[in-house]
Design an enzyme around this catalytic site. Structure first.
Site, PDB file in Angstrom:
ATOM      1  N   ASP A 282       0.847  -1.198   0.000  1.00  0.00           N
ATOM      2  CA  ASP A 282       0.000   0.000   0.000  1.00  0.00           C
ATOM      3  C   ASP A 282       0.886   1.254   0.000  1.00  0.00           C
ATOM      4  O   ASP A 282       1.694   1.458   0.903  1.00  0.00           O
ATOM      5  CB  ASP A 282      -0.878   0.006   1.254  1.00  0.00           C
ATOM      6  CG  ASP A 282      -1.832   1.189   1.267  1.00  0.00           C
ATOM      7  OD1 ASP A 282      -2.952   1.040   0.734  1.00  0.00           O
ATOM      8  OD2 ASP A 282      -1.448   2.262   1.769  1.00  0.00           O
TER       9      ASP A 282
ATOM     10  N   LYS B 224      -2.811   6.066  -4.263  1.00  0.00           N
ATOM     11  CA  LYS B 224      -3.915   7.005  -3.982  1.00  0.00           C
ATOM     12  C   LYS B 224      -3.648   8.345  -4.627  1.00  0.00           C
ATOM     13  O   LYS B 224      -2.488   8.788  -4.690  1.00  0.00           O
ATOM     14  CB  LYS B 224      -4.059   7.207  -2.463  1.00  0.00           C
ATOM     15  CG  LYS B 224      -3.971   5.923  -1.669  1.00  0.00           C
ATOM     16  CD  LYS B 224      -4.131   6.102  -0.177  1.00  0.00           C
ATOM     17  CE  LYS B 224      -3.810   4.807   0.552  1.00  0.00           C
ATOM     18  NZ  LYS B 224      -2.391   4.579   0.828  1.00  0.00           N
TER      19      LYS B 224
ATOM     20  N   HIS C  24      -7.519   9.758  -1.811  1.00  0.00           N
ATOM     21  CA  HIS C  24      -6.840   9.719  -0.507  1.00  0.00           C
ATOM     22  C   HIS C  24      -7.684  10.329   0.629  1.00  0.00           C
ATOM     23  O   HIS C  24      -7.766   9.772   1.718  1.00  0.00           O
ATOM     24  CB  HIS C  24      -5.487  10.420  -0.614  1.00  0.00           C
ATOM     25  CG  HIS C  24      -4.472   9.928   0.360  1.00  0.00           C
ATOM     26  ND1 HIS C  24      -3.132   9.825   0.075  1.00  0.00           N
ATOM     27  CD2 HIS C  24      -4.600   9.484   1.635  1.00  0.00           C
ATOM     28  CE1 HIS C  24      -2.489   9.357   1.131  1.00  0.00           C
ATOM     29  NE2 HIS C  24      -3.358   9.143   2.093  1.00  0.00           N
TER      30      HIS C  24
ATOM     31  N   TYR D  25       3.153   9.782  -0.361  1.00  0.00           N
ATOM     32  CA  TYR D  25       4.239   9.189   0.424  1.00  0.00           C
ATOM     33  C   TYR D  25       5.610   9.449  -0.213  1.00  0.00           C
ATOM     34  O   TYR D  25       6.638   9.278   0.452  1.00  0.00           O
ATOM     35  CB  TYR D  25       4.063   7.673   0.594  1.00  0.00           C
ATOM     36  CG  TYR D  25       2.783   7.212   1.257  1.00  0.00           C
ATOM     37  CD1 TYR D  25       1.905   8.114   1.841  1.00  0.00           C
ATOM     38  CD2 TYR D  25       2.458   5.865   1.303  1.00  0.00           C
ATOM     39  CE1 TYR D  25       0.729   7.679   2.437  1.00  0.00           C
ATOM     40  CE2 TYR D  25       1.290   5.421   1.898  1.00  0.00           C
ATOM     41  CZ  TYR D  25       0.417   6.337   2.456  1.00  0.00           C
ATOM     42  OH  TYR D  25      -0.736   5.894   3.039  1.00  0.00           O
TER      43      TYR D  25
END
Ligand code: A2P
Length: 285
Positions: free
Chosen positions: A49, A79, A112, A54
């Site tokens: 994930d 996302k 997200h 990120y």
């Protein structure tokens, strides 16, 4: 559903399976993520994930390329970030994500965070609908095998469903002892939406709980394993994050014990153990 090993799957409403524990990569830097993902795959995880936010998709892509595991055995989620909402922007963001991951398709792509009224007033509904329309199109074109949401509460989902053509397959929400969003979980279950738990260990703060440690000791398990098991027994899919290979194995070693109903209720009722405890209608990012 009954999961007995890491690769057993939850069934999504599109008929596809999603491995029952995912490997979370939030706060894992681009530098460390390559080795971390290779270690996670070695430990048996097949579900990774990530998110554009990120900043580690390229490193994950390299690990997926080098791991030697056939693509069809891997399950990769990303996302669309909040600054890329809307139909056109989402399509561009998806293309960039796919390129960074160096993949031909994604297994799951999520919005997200919902655009909220605090930031966008009455426009919020339209923004979410347009973002979703882009995901629906990418799904129909086969570039994503499953589409879903993250941090959407039941009222956000209800609103989205007023215009949605494809029903979300997944909703990823914060879920850990001390922040058991049981109502949202129940709503999704009733609507055949798989719930995933981000921060199932409450950013590790909840692991200091004496109650969790005590329950774990009864089974020879750690507080972290109790958290992961508790999430699974709620029919929710945990996404524990760690960069430590021993803890990767530990967090997945949860299939040889079961919490009693009473223990489940005790953990459900715990409060204020830490974690982010985010309120999607209040966030301003
Ligand atoms: P580390 O990456 O150094 O292992 P969450 O998934 O709830 O966001 O929690 C992630 C945090 O919990 C990270 O700080 C991670 O640190 C830590 N962590 C993950 N697994 C364990 C574990 N089994 N025991 C203790 N800490 C853990």
């Amino acid at each position: 559903m009954e999961c007995r090993k890491l690769t057993d799957g939850f069934l999504m409403n599109n008929g596809e399976k999603i491995p029952c524990i995912g490997y979370g990569t939030y706060k894992t830097t681009e530098e460390e993520v390559y080795g971390a993902v290779l270690s996670a795959l070695k430990a048996g995880y097949r579900h990774i994930d990530t998110a554009a936010f990120y900043g580690n998709e390229a490193g994950i892509g390299r690990a997926l390329k080098d791991c030697g595991i056939p693509r069809e055995e891997l399950f990769v989620t990303s996302k669309v970030w909040n600054t890329d909402r809307g139909y056109e922007n989402t399509k561009e963001a998806f293309a960039a994500t796919l390129e960074r991951l160096d993949l031909d398709y994604l297994d799951l792509y999520l919005i997200h965070w919902p655009a909220n009224r605090k930031q966008f007033g009455e426009e919020a509904k339209k923004i979410n609908a347009e973002t979703w329309r882009a995901l629906e199109e990418l799904y129909t074109e086969g570039k994503i095998k499953a589409i879903g949401l993250s941090n959407f509460l039941p009222h956000h989902i209800e609103e989205l469903m007023e215009t949605a053509v494809v029903k979300p397959m997944v909703d990823q929400i914060e879920f850990h002892p001390g922040w058991a969003q049981l109502e949202a979980g129940e709503y999704c279950r009733k609507n055949d939406i798989v719930v995933e738990a981000w921060s199932p260990l409450g950013r590790k703060e909840v692991l200091d709980s004496g109650i969790l440690q005590e329950i774990g000791a009864k089974y020879g398990k750690s507080a972290a394993q109790v958290c992961v098991r508790w999430v699974l027994q709620h029919d929710i899919l945990p996404l524990p994050k760690t960069v430590n290979s021993g803890r990767m194995v530990e967090n997945a070693d949860v299939f040889d014990f079961a919490l009693t109903e009473e223990e489940m209720k005790t953990i459900d009722s715990l409060k204020d153990l830490g974690g982010q405890c985010a309120l999607p209608d209040e966030v301003d990012f």
